[in-house]
Design a protein around this motif. Structure first.
Motif, PDB file in Angstrom:
ATOM      1  N   ILE A 173       0.844  -1.206   0.000  1.00  0.00           N
ATOM      2  CA  ILE A 173       0.000   0.000   0.000  1.00  0.00           C
ATOM      3  C   ILE A 173       0.875   1.252   0.000  1.00  0.00           C
ATOM      4  CG2 ILE A 173      -1.655   1.313   1.373  1.00  0.00           C
ATOM      5  CD1 ILE A 173      -2.828  -1.371   2.280  1.00  0.00           C
ATOM      6  N   LYS A 174       1.945   1.253   0.809  1.00  0.00           N
ATOM      7  CA  LYS A 174       2.850   2.393   0.844  1.00  0.00           C
ATOM      8  C   LYS A 174       3.495   2.615  -0.523  1.00  0.00           C
ATOM      9  CE  LYS A 174       5.720   2.807   4.224  1.00  0.00           C
ATOM     10  NZ  LYS A 174       6.720   2.491   5.261  1.00  0.00           N
ATOM     11  N   ASP A 175       3.912   1.501  -1.171  1.00  0.00           N
ATOM     12  CA  ASP A 175       4.552   1.638  -2.484  1.00  0.00           C
ATOM     13  C   ASP A 175       3.566   2.182  -3.526  1.00  0.00           C
ATOM     14  OD1 ASP A 175       6.842   0.658  -1.368  1.00  0.00           O
ATOM     15  OD2 ASP A 175       6.530  -1.416  -2.061  1.00  0.00           O
ATOM     16  N   ILE A 176       2.318   1.650  -3.459  1.00  0.00           N
ATOM     17  CA  ILE A 176       1.326   2.114  -4.437  1.00  0.00           C
ATOM     18  C   ILE A 176       1.006   3.597  -4.225  1.00  0.00           C
ATOM     19  CG2 ILE A 176      -1.066   1.860  -5.176  1.00  0.00           C
ATOM     20  CD1 ILE A 176      -0.837  -1.133  -4.560  1.00  0.00           C
ATOM     21  N   PHE A 265      -5.332  17.032  -5.664  1.00  0.00           N
ATOM     22  CA  PHE A 265      -4.405  16.812  -4.574  1.00  0.00           C
ATOM     23  C   PHE A 265      -4.693  15.526  -3.799  1.00  0.00           C
ATOM     24  CE2 PHE A 265      -4.157  21.400  -5.185  1.00  0.00           C
ATOM     25  CZ  PHE A 265      -2.785  21.615  -5.150  1.00  0.00           C
ATOM     26  N   SER A 266      -5.671  14.727  -4.259  1.00  0.00           N
ATOM     27  CA  SER A 266      -6.041  13.528  -3.505  1.00  0.00           C
ATOM     28  C   SER A 266      -4.878  12.547  -3.341  1.00  0.00           C
ATOM     29  CB  SER A 266      -7.237  12.836  -4.171  1.00  0.00           C
ATOM     30  OG  SER A 266      -6.955  12.504  -5.511  1.00  0.00           O
ATOM     31  N   PRO A 267      -3.968  12.372  -4.343  1.00  0.00           N
ATOM     32  CA  PRO A 267      -2.835  11.461  -4.087  1.00  0.00           C
ATOM     33  C   PRO A 267      -1.978  11.906  -2.922  1.00  0.00           C
ATOM     34  CG  PRO A 267      -3.066  11.866  -6.436  1.00  0.00           C
ATOM     35  CD  PRO A 267      -3.989  12.815  -5.745  1.00  0.00           C
ATOM     36  N   VAL A 268      -1.817  13.231  -2.739  1.00  0.00           N
ATOM     37  CA  VAL A 268      -1.006  13.724  -1.621  1.00  0.00           C
ATOM     38  C   VAL A 268      -1.710  13.427  -0.298  1.00  0.00           C
ATOM     39  CG1 VAL A 268       0.123  15.742  -0.622  1.00  0.00           C
ATOM     40  CG2 VAL A 268      -0.089  15.518  -3.102  1.00  0.00           C
ATOM     41  N   TYR A 269      -3.006  13.749  -0.249  1.00  0.00           N
ATOM     42  CA  TYR A 269      -3.754  13.490   0.992  1.00  0.00           C
ATOM     43  C   TYR A 269      -3.757  12.000   1.326  1.00  0.00           C
ATOM     44  CZ  TYR A 269      -5.570  18.147  -0.133  1.00  0.00           C
ATOM     45  OH  TYR A 269      -5.690  19.457  -0.451  1.00  0.00           O
ATOM     46  N   ARG A 270      -3.991  11.189   0.305  1.00  0.00           N
ATOM     47  CA  ARG A 270      -4.079   9.745   0.533  1.00  0.00           C
ATOM     48  C   ARG A 270      -2.739   9.189   1.016  1.00  0.00           C
ATOM     49  NH1 ARG A 270      -6.757   8.726  -3.642  1.00  0.00           N
ATOM     50  NH2 ARG A 270      -5.023   8.451  -5.084  1.00  0.00           N
ATOM     51  N   CYS A 271      -1.665   9.599   0.364  1.00  0.00           N
ATOM     52  CA  CYS A 271      -0.340   9.107   0.745  1.00  0.00           C
ATOM     53  C   CYS A 271       0.044   9.604   2.137  1.00  0.00           C
ATOM     54  CB  CYS A 271       0.696   9.557  -0.281  1.00  0.00           C
ATOM     55  SG  CYS A 271       2.306   8.749  -0.146  1.00  0.00           S
ATOM     56  N   LEU A 272      -0.294  10.869   2.424  1.00  0.00           N
ATOM     57  CA  LEU A 272      -0.014  11.407   3.744  1.00  0.00           C
ATOM     58  C   LEU A 272      -0.776  10.625   4.827  1.00  0.00           C
ATOM     59  CD1 LEU A 272       1.125  13.569   5.674  1.00  0.00           C
ATOM     60  CD2 LEU A 272      -0.858  14.997   5.078  1.00  0.00           C
ATOM     61  N   THR A 276       0.911   8.309   7.676  1.00  0.00           N
ATOM     62  CA  THR A 276       0.645   8.699   9.062  1.00  0.00           C
ATOM     63  C   THR A 276       0.088   7.524   9.861  1.00  0.00           C
ATOM     64  OG1 THR A 276       0.190  10.970   8.359  1.00  0.00           O
ATOM     65  CG2 THR A 276      -0.616  10.316  10.524  1.00  0.00           C
ATOM     66  N   VAL A 277      -0.870   6.799   9.264  1.00  0.00           N
ATOM     67  CA  VAL A 277      -1.454   5.636   9.941  1.00  0.00           C
ATOM     68  C   VAL A 277      -0.406   4.568  10.182  1.00  0.00           C
ATOM     69  CG1 VAL A 277      -3.109   3.744   9.687  1.00  0.00           C
ATOM     70  CG2 VAL A 277      -3.769   6.084   9.064  1.00  0.00           C
ATOM     71  N   LEU A 278       0.516   4.407   9.222  1.00  0.00           N
ATOM     72  CA  LEU A 278       1.544   3.376   9.344  1.00  0.00           C
ATOM     73  C   LEU A 278       2.746   3.865  10.147  1.00  0.00           C
ATOM     74  CD1 LEU A 278       1.453   1.892   5.717  1.00  0.00           C
ATOM     75  CD2 LEU A 278       0.341   1.039   7.786  1.00  0.00           C
ATOM     76  N   GLY A 279       2.668   5.059  10.717  1.00  0.00           N
ATOM     77  CA  GLY A 279       3.724   5.555  11.598  1.00  0.00           C
ATOM     78  C   GLY A 279       4.980   5.991  10.887  1.00  0.00           C
ATOM     79  N   ASP A 280       4.894   6.333   9.607  1.00  0.00           N
ATOM     80  CA  ASP A 280       6.082   6.726   8.842  1.00  0.00           C
ATOM     81  C   ASP A 280       5.875   8.100   8.194  1.00  0.00           C
ATOM     82  OD1 ASP A 280       8.617   6.435   7.956  1.00  0.00           O
ATOM     83  OD2 ASP A 280       8.160   5.012   6.343  1.00  0.00           O
ATOM     84  N   ARG A 281       5.228   9.005   8.921  1.00  0.00           N
ATOM     85  CA  ARG A 281       4.902  10.330   8.375  1.00  0.00           C
ATOM     86  C   ARG A 281       6.162  11.137   8.070  1.00  0.00           C
ATOM     87  NH1 ARG A 281       0.490  14.220   9.013  1.00  0.00           N
ATOM     88  NH2 ARG A 281       1.353  16.341   8.840  1.00  0.00           N
ATOM     89  N   GLU A 282       7.181  11.027   8.934  1.00  0.00           N
ATOM     90  CA  GLU A 282       8.397  11.829   8.759  1.00  0.00           C
ATOM     91  C   GLU A 282       9.077  11.507   7.431  1.00  0.00           C
ATOM     92  OE1 GLU A 282      12.578  12.815  11.107  1.00  0.00           O
ATOM     93  OE2 GLU A 282      11.101  11.431  11.979  1.00  0.00           O
ATOM     94  N   THR A 283       9.098  10.206   7.063  1.00  0.00           N
ATOM     95  CA  THR A 283       9.695   9.818   5.779  1.00  0.00           C
ATOM     96  C   THR A 283       8.963  10.474   4.613  1.00  0.00           C
ATOM     97  OG1 THR A 283      10.365   7.691   6.700  1.00  0.00           O
ATOM     98  CG2 THR A 283      10.276   7.863   4.303  1.00  0.00           C
ATOM     99  N   PHE A 284       7.648  10.455   4.684  1.00  0.00           N
ATOM    100  CA  PHE A 284       6.856  11.074   3.609  1.00  0.00           C
ATOM    101  C   PHE A 284       7.113  12.581   3.533  1.00  0.00           C
ATOM    102  CE2 PHE A 284       3.021  13.366   2.371  1.00  0.00           C
ATOM    103  CZ  PHE A 284       2.831  12.881   1.089  1.00  0.00           C
ATOM    104  N   GLU A 285       7.121  13.239   4.691  1.00  0.00           N
ATOM    105  CA  GLU A 285       7.326  14.684   4.698  1.00  0.00           C
ATOM    106  C   GLU A 285       8.670  15.051   4.091  1.00  0.00           C
ATOM    107  OE1 GLU A 285       6.879  15.998   8.658  1.00  0.00           O
ATOM    108  OE2 GLU A 285       4.690  15.806   8.687  1.00  0.00           O
TER     109      GLU A 285
END
Length: 779
Positions: A173-176, A265-272, A276-285
């Motif tokens: 899911i993260k990769d997609i 902007f939905s891909p950004v919101y969805r990925c964020l 965030t749910v998977l506890g890896d928000r800092e990597t995404f930011e």
């Protein structure tokens, strides 16, 4: 018989009176003339008849007025009664309008509240509908949670399979979602120009709409074109709204979309959300910020070719420089990050715009660049970015704009000067005179009194230059539009740019014109007259700028126009060139001199070259009558002095070895003609024999040799009352040496004549004494 004549006369008078009463006033003249052409006393009887007719009409008028007087009085009385009712009605209408406005404001507020409530109601209904779709899943999740809490699921195999597969699914899911984010970033990169264009167009529409409302409130309804993007012109309609020149349905729908509507902007919101749910928000930011910064650098990277349009540069600079995510999420894009990105982007933007503006040599292109910078600044300011540095850049662009204007107007001035005929403007009719005066403020009481046709003193270039200076002021004013500058700043800018036009561009064109070889004395005289009238017109240019800016010229810091000094300098240069060309012309005539320096006696008349020269000077000084008095007098005095000096140099030329007395006599005849010319007052204004004094050195020298009055010269030398005070001993010695050689040559044949021997001895004696005087002066 007399009665019949009287009856016929009365009948004729009746006919004339009827004709006067019924015909046009332009035809009354011939009718009245027929009265005086008739019998001798017919006009007296006609006057009596006319008085009777007038009295009859007066009685009829009086009867008519008496008949309608009471009706007129009644009408006035009725109007006075109605006035009070009209004032009362006006008060009621005003009160009704005020109450209607007050009631309308409450209705408007209630309407806005209803709209807000309906939007909330619609959103709530949509939310309920979506939640109902999720109810089965939530019920299953609730049951699953109960089973997990009671530990009834762990023993099943499917639970183990889920425990093994869930981490892998999370990574997938993260990769997609990250793949969707990369696609989103790539899409943003491709469509950034369109996003920037839309954002700038919205800012433009907002600016022009506000400007239209403000002008509509102060100046009334009108339609005015405004600058556009991508060659799409907008105009203000009478109701103040924007109207596009392309009213197609598709483009009209497209105009409604905002810059944010063009980007999903939905891909950004969805990925964020997923990270965030998977506890890896800092990597995404970190990844998102890194990619956005890289994109900003790519967008702002200057292209290899420098042939882009101004719009391409502006769109490329505006895209990607604002971030909607800042306002739509929390923490993903911070204000500090956005400010850092903006400062980096702004430096590159200014560098790109500064580079491109330096390549612009067309004022229209620079003006378009200025307009786009203003729209760009408004766009970014609307997103909360500081744009002070962009407005500082506008000062540089303004200087570039002024330089391109000056270069353009330099070509205009040169063309005007090349096409000018340097002759006074002929005016045949009153309409032609009014046309010239409408283009140039010319006032001369003497010329205005003259009958047509007449001539105005300046040439056709003067009104053209005056008109072009006003056009330059209008063109310079265009840069201040939409910059929110005060009237004082605009006034100062206009005056400074106009000063540059006058002191640098126009002055340079005038100086180059004066130095051109095809500009003769007549043209120089006309140039002096032209500069005089242009100098007088400077105060009208001051008033012209004042009318534009409404800034009083008496303000302390108001810049004055330097046109006066500009035209004075040009006039002085033209005057100096007149003196130079006049002396050159004199030299050309003197080069034609062909004296026979060994002639026995003179021809008895002046040389032909000198008479031609004097005729030329007379005709030239007649042209100088239009010049200011001092200029003409200075030119005449300079010409006479130069002529005297040239003639003196001709006598003292070292290559001339021998001069006979006959040649001296011939030379004396030429100098006499020069003196006669000087005494004829070729230019008015000289006092006494001032002009003849230009030839005093020649006159005293020639008199000395013609009279052979050496005893007087040597006896009175050094005395202030000497008859030959202006004769220098060295000059007399040089000329006498040339005559001494002639005497020696002739002495071979006349050595036995006593007179010749005595003259030779006298010459030798005078030469010795002159040499002693010269040696005494040198010591």
């Amino acid at each position: 018989m007399a009665d019949s004549e009287t009856l016929e006369c009365i009948t004729e008078h009746e006919r004339i009176l009827q004709e006067i009463e019924s015909t046009d006033t332009a035809c009354v003249g011939p009718t009245l003339r027929s009265i005086y052409d008739d019998q001798p006393n017919a006009h007296k009887r006609f006057m009596e008849k006319l008085d009777a007719r007038i009295r009859n009409h007066d009685r009829e008028i009086e009867k008519m007025c008496n008949f309608h007087h009471q009706g007129f009085v009644d009408a006035i009385t009725e109007l006075l009664k109605v006035r009070a009712d009209a004032e009362k009605l006006m008060g009621q209408v005003t009160d009704t309008n005020r109450r209607l406005q007050d009631a309308g404001r409450e209705v408007t507020a209630q309407t806005e509240e209803v709209i807000r409530c309906r939007v909330q109601q619609r959103n709530m209904a949509t939310t309920v509908e979506k939640l109902q779709l999720c109810i089965p899943v939530l019920e299953m999740y609730s049951k699953l949670k109960e089973q997990l809490e009671s530990k009834r699921v762990s023993q099943y195999r499917f639970c183990q399979i889920m425990a093994e597969n869930l981490p892998r699914l999370r990574e997938e899911i993260k990769d997609i979602s990250m793949s969707d984010l990369k696609d989103f970033l790539e899409s943003i990169r491709k469509h950034s120009d369109k996003v920037g264009e839309t954002a700038m167009r919205q800012a433009q529409q907002h600016r022009t709409f506000n400007s239209a409302v403000a002008k509509q409130a102060s100046m009334g309804h009108y339609i005015k074109p405004v600058y556009s993007l991508n060659e799409r012109t907008h105009a203000h309609t009478p109701n103040g709204l924007l109207m596009d020149d392309d009213t197609g349905d598709d483009e009209a729908d497209e105009e409604i979309l905002t810059a944010q509507d063009l980007v999903d902007f939905s891909p950004v919101y969805r990925c964020l959300h997923i990270y965030t749910v998977l506890g890896d928000r800092e990597t995404f930011e970190n990844y998102y910020r890194k990619q956005r910064k890289k994109q900003a650098r790519l967008v702002l990277q200057p292209q290899a070719n420098m042939h882009e349009t101004v719009e391409d540069v502006a769109f490329r600079c505006s895209s990607g420089c604002f971030d909607h995510i800042l306002h739509a999420t929390q923490g993903l894009v911070t204000r500090a990050f956005t400010d850092e990105l903006w400062n980096m982007a702004l430096s590159k933007i200014i560098a790109v715009l500064r580079t491109h503006s330096s390549y612009c040599d067309d004022p229209d292109l620079v003006l378009e660049l200025k307009n786009l910078i203003v729209i760009f600044a408004d766009t970014l300011q609307g997103y909360g970015f500081p744009v002070n540095r962009l407005f500082d850049l506008l000062f540089e662009v303004r200087d570039q704009y002024n330089e391109t204007l000056l270069k353009k107007w330099a070509l205009v001035f040169r063309e005007i000067f090349e096409l000018d005929n340097y002759s006074p403007i002929p005016v045949e009719t009153e309409d032609e005179y009014k046309l010239v005066v409408s283009r140039f403020p010319f006032h001369d009481a003497e010329i205005e009194k003259q009958d047509f046709p007449k001539k105005l003193p300046m040439s056709q270039s003067v009104p053209q230059i005056y008109t072009q200076v006003k056009e330059f002021i209008y063109a310079s004013l265009k840069f201040s539009e939409s910059l929110h500058r005060s009237s004082t700043e605009i006034d100062d800018m206009l005056r400074k740019s106009t000063n540059l036009l006058l002191t640098r561009t126009l002055s340079s064109c005038l100086q180059n014109l004066i130095k051109k070889p095809h500009i003769g004395l007549t043209e120089l005289v006309q140039i002096i007259i032209n500069t005089t009238h242009l100098e007088q017109a400077c105060r009208y240019l001051e008033e012209f700028i004042t009318n534009i800016t409404n800034v009083s010229p008496e303000t302390v810091h108001t810049t004055r126009l330097y046109g006066l000094s500009t035209f004075k300098d040009a006039r002085h240069a033209a005057e100096g060139e007149i003196y130079t060309k006049l002396n050159q012309k004199i030299d050309e005539f003197i080069q034609l001199a062909d004296y026979e320096w060994g002639m026995a006696e003179s021809d008895g008349r002046a040389s032909g070259y000198l008479m031609d020269l004097i005729n030329f000077l007379r005709s030239t000084f007649q042209v100088f009558t239009h010049l200011p008095g001092k200029v003409a007098q200075t030119a005449c005095m300079s010409a006479c002095k130069h002529l005297s000096t040239s003639l003196m140099q001709m006598l003292l030329d070292t290559e001339l070895k021998q001069i006979s007395m006959g040649a001296i006599q011939q030379f004396n005849l030429d100098v006499i003609q020069c003196e006669l010319f000087a005494s004829s007052e070729p230019v008015p204004g000289f006092q006494g024999d001032t002009l003849q004094l230009a030839f005093i050195d020649l006159r005293q020298l020639l008199d000395l040799f013609m009279v052979w009055d050496w005893s007087t010269y040597l006896a009175d030398y050094g005395q202030p009352t000497s008859k030959y005070l202006r004769v220098n001993p060295a000059t007399a010695l040089a000329l006498l040496e040339k005559m001494k050689d002639t005497s020696k040559k002739n002495n071979i044949f006349s050595q036995f004549r006593k007179n010749d021997r005595d003259k030779q001895k006298l010459i030798e004696t005078v030469v010795k004494q002159l040499r002693s005087l010269v040696n005494g002066m040198s010591s």
